[in-house]
Design an enzyme around this catalytic site. Structure first.
Site, PDB file in Angstrom:
ATOM      1  N   HIS A 196     -43.352 -19.687  -2.340  1.00 10.49           N
ATOM      2  CA  HIS A 196     -44.098 -20.056  -1.309  1.00 10.49           C
ATOM      3  C   HIS A 196     -45.453 -18.994  -1.320  1.00 10.49           C
ATOM      4  O   HIS A 196     -45.116 -17.884  -1.545  1.00 10.49           O
ATOM      5  CB  HIS A 196     -43.583 -20.035  -0.078  1.00 10.49           C
ATOM      6  CG  HIS A 196     -44.385 -20.380   1.339  1.00 10.49           C
ATOM      7  ND1 HIS A 196     -45.278 -21.458   1.413  1.00 10.49           N
ATOM      8  CD2 HIS A 196     -44.839 -19.622   2.293  1.00 10.49           C
ATOM      9  CE1 HIS A 196     -45.908 -21.485   2.150  1.00 10.49           C
ATOM     10  NE2 HIS A 196     -45.879 -20.255   2.936  1.00 10.49           N
ATOM     11  N   CYS A 214     -42.550 -23.317   6.580  1.00 11.11           N
ATOM     12  CA  CYS A 214     -43.061 -23.400   5.011  1.00 11.11           C
ATOM     13  C   CYS A 214     -41.790 -23.297   4.027  1.00 11.11           C
ATOM     14  O   CYS A 214     -42.043 -23.477   2.862  1.00 11.11           O
ATOM     15  CB  CYS A 214     -43.595 -21.694   4.821  1.00 11.11           C
ATOM     16  SG  CYS A 214     -45.253 -21.659   5.613  1.00 11.11           S
ATOM     17  N   ASN A 249     -52.352 -20.967   2.240  1.00 10.80           N
ATOM     18  CA  ASN A 249     -51.070 -21.338   2.654  1.00 10.80           C
ATOM     19  C   ASN A 249     -51.098 -22.744   3.139  1.00 10.80           C
ATOM     20  O   ASN A 249     -51.633 -23.206   4.278  1.00 10.80           O
ATOM     21  CB  ASN A 249     -50.663 -20.452   3.687  1.00 10.80           C
ATOM     22  CG  ASN A 249     -49.145 -20.665   4.242  1.00 10.80           C
ATOM     23  OD1 ASN A 249     -48.757 -21.535   3.816  1.00 10.80           O
ATOM     24  ND2 ASN A 249     -48.827 -19.704   4.870  1.00 10.80           N
TER      25      ASN A 249
HETATM   26  N1  ACO Z   1     -61.310 -11.064   8.691  1.00 13.08           N
HETATM   27  C1  ACO Z   1     -61.561  -9.662   9.023  1.00 13.08           C
HETATM   28  N2  ACO Z   1     -60.853  -8.967   9.821  1.00 13.08           N
HETATM   29  C2  ACO Z   1     -59.514  -9.319  10.014  1.00 13.08           C
HETATM   30  C3  ACO Z   1     -59.199 -10.638   9.922  1.00 13.08           C
HETATM   31  C4  ACO Z   1     -60.212 -11.644   9.218  1.00 13.08           C
HETATM   32  N3  ACO Z   1     -60.118 -12.791   8.680  1.00 13.08           N
HETATM   33  N4  ACO Z   1     -58.057 -11.071  10.285  1.00 13.08           N
HETATM   34  C5  ACO Z   1     -57.655  -9.591  11.044  1.00 13.08           C
HETATM   35  N5  ACO Z   1     -58.665  -8.893  10.938  1.00 13.08           N
HETATM   36  C6  ACO Z   1     -58.672  -7.322  11.260  1.00 13.08           C
HETATM   37  C7  ACO Z   1     -57.654  -7.394  12.590  1.00 13.08           C
HETATM   38  O1  ACO Z   1     -58.303  -7.701  13.770  1.00 13.08           O
HETATM   39  C8  ACO Z   1     -57.295  -5.888  12.411  1.00 13.08           C
HETATM   40  O2  ACO Z   1     -58.553  -4.995  13.051  1.00 13.08           O
HETATM   41  P1  ACO Z   1     -58.183  -3.699  13.702  1.00 13.08           P
HETATM   42  O3  ACO Z   1     -57.507  -2.834  12.998  1.00 13.08           O
HETATM   43  O4  ACO Z   1     -59.405  -3.440  14.358  1.00 13.08           O
HETATM   44  O5  ACO Z   1     -57.159  -4.350  14.910  1.00 13.08           O
HETATM   45  C9  ACO Z   1     -57.157  -5.472  10.930  1.00 13.08           C
HETATM   46  O6  ACO Z   1     -57.953  -6.802  10.295  1.00 13.08           O
HETATM   47  C10 ACO Z   1     -55.784  -5.473  10.206  1.00 13.08           C
HETATM   48  O7  ACO Z   1     -55.093  -6.605  10.725  1.00 13.08           O
HETATM   49  P2  ACO Z   1     -53.705  -6.901  10.401  1.00 13.08           P
HETATM   50  O8  ACO Z   1     -53.127  -8.203  11.028  1.00 13.08           O
HETATM   51  O9  ACO Z   1     -53.083  -5.529  10.661  1.00 13.08           O
HETATM   52  O10 ACO Z   1     -53.887  -7.090   8.714  1.00 13.08           O
HETATM   53  P3  ACO Z   1     -52.930  -7.288   7.672  1.00 13.08           P
HETATM   54  O11 ACO Z   1     -53.161  -6.440   6.634  1.00 13.08           O
HETATM   55  O12 ACO Z   1     -51.424  -7.342   8.285  1.00 13.08           O
HETATM   56  O13 ACO Z   1     -53.175  -8.908   7.266  1.00 13.08           O
HETATM   57  C11 ACO Z   1     -52.211 -11.078   7.348  1.00 13.08           C
HETATM   58  C12 ACO Z   1     -52.815  -9.906   8.123  1.00 13.08           C
HETATM   59  C13 ACO Z   1     -53.035 -11.548   6.208  1.00 13.08           C
HETATM   60  C14 ACO Z   1     -51.646 -12.354   8.378  1.00 13.08           C
HETATM   61  C15 ACO Z   1     -50.799 -10.619   6.839  1.00 13.08           C
HETATM   62  O14 ACO Z   1     -50.139  -9.871   7.850  1.00 13.08           O
HETATM   63  C16 ACO Z   1     -49.892 -11.544   6.564  1.00 13.08           C
HETATM   64  O15 ACO Z   1     -49.989 -12.264   5.396  1.00 13.08           O
HETATM   65  N6  ACO Z   1     -48.801 -11.941   6.934  1.00 13.08           N
HETATM   66  C17 ACO Z   1     -47.513 -12.746   6.520  1.00 13.08           C
HETATM   67  C18 ACO Z   1     -47.967 -14.273   6.995  1.00 13.08           C
HETATM   68  C19 ACO Z   1     -46.757 -15.245   6.243  1.00 13.08           C
HETATM   69  O16 ACO Z   1     -46.000 -14.583   5.531  1.00 13.08           O
HETATM   70  N7  ACO Z   1     -46.675 -16.264   6.901  1.00 13.08           N
HETATM   71  C20 ACO Z   1     -45.388 -16.836   6.836  1.00 13.08           C
HETATM   72  C21 ACO Z   1     -45.438 -18.183   6.394  1.00 13.08           C
HETATM   73  S1  ACO Z   1     -46.522 -19.134   7.588  1.00 13.08           S
HETATM   74  C22 ACO Z   1     -45.874 -20.566   8.123  1.00 13.08           C
HETATM   75  O17 ACO Z   1     -44.592 -20.713   8.042  1.00 13.08           O
HETATM   76  C23 ACO Z   1     -46.791 -21.594   8.651  1.00 13.08           C
END
Ligand code: ACO
Length: 338
Positions: free
Chosen positions: A265, A122, A295
Site C-alpha cells: 500500500h 486502505c 494514496n
Molecule cells: N505542506 C507544507 N507543510 C506541511 C504540509 C504540507 N502539505 N503538511 C503539514 N505541514 C507542516 C505541518 O504543519 C508541520 O508544521 P509545524 O512543524 O510548523 O507544526 C510540519 O509540516 C510537519 O508536520 P508533520 O505532520 O509532523 O509531518 P510528517 O513528516 O509527519 O508528514 C505525513 C506528514 C505525510 C502525513 C506523514 O505523517 C504520513 O505519511 N503519515 C502516515 C499516513 C498513512 O500511513 N496513512 C495510512 C493510510 S491512509 C488510509 O487508511 C485512508
C-alpha cells in the site's frame, strides 16, 4: 497480549486477470500549491508524491470500478455474466446504499453475480481478496471479481494541507477463479488480516454517518472529510506492515529472499523505505507508483498489481508480497505465487 490475527494457508484460487483505471485529470503538487499553503518541495520530500489523479465531476467510484473491472475481465477472458461474485472494497461508495458492488453489477451487466462492499480503508482490497477466496473455496461459486476503488477527492478538505496533498482517485480489479483442473496461476499461498479498534481516532471521516450527521450547524467544520494524526499513523503503519509481511511469508514457508516483488500500500515513500530496510528487501524489489497517484486507499494495491503485471515485471512462478495498512486500524498481507 499478542494480537489475534487470522491467517489462511494455501488453496486453489487463481488470479486470472488484472485491470485498472485512473481518471484522466492530473493534479500536480504545483497545482495544489495554488490552493493551499504547501510546496512541491515539501510534498515530494515528506511523502514522495508528485501528482495524483482526480475524478471528473459526475464520475463516481462505480464508474472507475466498472472501467477497471472491464479491463480485468478482458484479460481473464471472462464474460460479465460468468461472474458469481463481485466484492468492492471502498471507503467512498457511490451512496450509503445500494452497495457500489450492486451498481457495478448493473454497469458491467454481471446479472448472475451476488455483490457487496467491504470497508477496511486502505487494507480493503486485501480484505476483499481474502473474503472472495473463502467464498470460492467454500461453495459452488467459481468466479469472482474483486475491486478496490476510490474517489477520495470527495472526502478531501482542500483547505487542510495536512491531508489534501496525500490522496487521489482510481480503481483496480482482479478476476479470481477457483479451479479444480490443477492449472493454478496467481495463487494466494497465505494471507493475514488484522485490526485494532482501539485506534479508530487516528484516521477517520467522523461526520456524514449515523454518529455525526452533517447539519447546517456543523457543516463549516467539514466533519465529512478525512481527519488524520499523521505522525502516529506513520508509526503504526511501519510496525503493522512489517509484522503482517513476516507472518504471511512464514505461513507460506518462505522468507524475504524468496520474494520477487513487494506490492505495498502506498501512503508515504518514507514508510516504504523504513519497511524495506526492516524487512531487508532491496528498494528495486518494491513496486512504487505513489509518485504518480498518491494514496488511493483500497485501489492502491490492485492498481499497482495491474501496472506491474501489464508492465511485464511479473513472470510465472514469481513470488509477490502484497501488504497494506489503513484506517480502523486495519492491516493485511498476502503472498502470491504468480
Ligand atoms: N505542506 C507544507 N507543510 C506541511 C504540509 C504540507 N502539505 N503538511 C503539514 N505541514 C507542516 C505541518 O504543519 C508541520 O508544521 P509545524 O512543524 O510548523 O507544526 C510540519 O509540516 C510537519 O508536520 P508533520 O505532520 O509532523 O509531518 P510528517 O513528516 O509527519 O508528514 C505525513 C506528514 C505525510 C502525513 C506523514 O505523517 C504520513 O505519511 N503519515 C502516515 C499516513 C498513512 O500511513 N496513512 C495510512 C493510510 S491512509 C488510509 O487508511 C485512508
Amino acid at each position: 497480549m499478542k494480537k489475534k490475527e487470522i491467517s489462511t494457508k494455501a488453496c486453489t484460487c487463481s488470479i486470472i486477470g488484472t485491470g485498472s483505471h485512473m481518471p484522466e485529470r492530473v493534479m500536480t503538487n504545483d497545482d495544489l500549491a495554488k490552493i493551499v499553503d504547501t510546496s512541491d518541495e515539501w510534498i515530494t520530500t515528506r511523502t514522495g508524491i508528485r501528482s495524483r489523479r482526480i475524478a471528473a465531476e459526475g464520475e463516481a467510484t462505480s464508474d472507475l470500478a466498472s472501467a477497471a473491472a472491464r479491463n480485468a475481465l478482458e484479460m481473464a477472458g471472462v464474460k460479465p455474466d460468468e461472474l458469481d461474485l463481485i466484492i468492492v472494497a471502498t471507503v467512498t461508495p457511490d451512496m450509503f446504499f445500494p452497495s457500489t458492488a450492486c451498481v457495478v453489477q448493473k454497469k458491467i451487466g454481471a446479472k448472475n453475480a451476488v455483490g457487496f462492499d467491504i470497508s477496511a480503508a486502505c487494507s480493503g482490497f486485501l480484505f476483499a481478496l481474502q473474503t472472495a477466496r473463502h467464498y470460492l473455496n467454500g461453495g459452488p461459486r467459481k468466479t469472482a471479481l474483486v475491486i478496490g476503488a476510490e474517489k477520495l477527492s470527495s472526502l478531501i478538505n482542500w483547505q487542510d494541507r495536512n491531508t489534501c496533498v496525500l490522496f487521489g482517485d482510481g480503481a483496480g480489479a482482479v478476476v479470481l477463479r477457483s479451479d479444480d483442473s490443477g492449472v493454478v496461476q496467481g495463487q494466494v499461498l497465505s494471507s493475514v488480516m488484522g485490526s485494532d479498534g482501539s485506534q479508530t481516532d487516528l484516521l477517520k471521516v467522523p461526520g456524514g454517518g449515523s454518529f455525526l450527521p452533517v447539519t447546517p450547524e456543523n457543516v463549516a467544520s467539514r466533519p465529512n472529510t478525512i481527519h488524520m494524526e499523521g505522525r502516529e499513523t506513520f508509526k503504526h503503519a511501519v510496525t503493522r506492515m512489517c509484522q503482517a509481511s513476516e507472518q504471511a511469508l512464514k505461513d507460506a514457508g518462505l522468507t524475504t529472499d524468496d520474494v520477487t516483488l513487494v506490492i505495498p500500500h502506498q501512503a508515504n515513500a518514507r514508510i516504504l523505505a523504513v519497511m524495506a530496510d526492516r524487512l531487508g528487501i532491496a528498494a528495486e524489489r518494491m513496486f512504487i507508483n505513489l509518485d504518480k497517484y498518491g494514496n488511493t486507499s483500497a485501489a492502491t494495491i490492485p492498481v499497482a498489481l495491474d501496472e506491474a503485471n501489464r508492465g511485464g515485471l511479473i513472470k510465472r512462478g514469481d513470488v509477490l508480497l502484497l501488504v497494506a495498512f489503513g484506517g480502523g486500524l486495519t492491516w493485511a498481507s498476502a503472498v502470491i505465487r504468480w
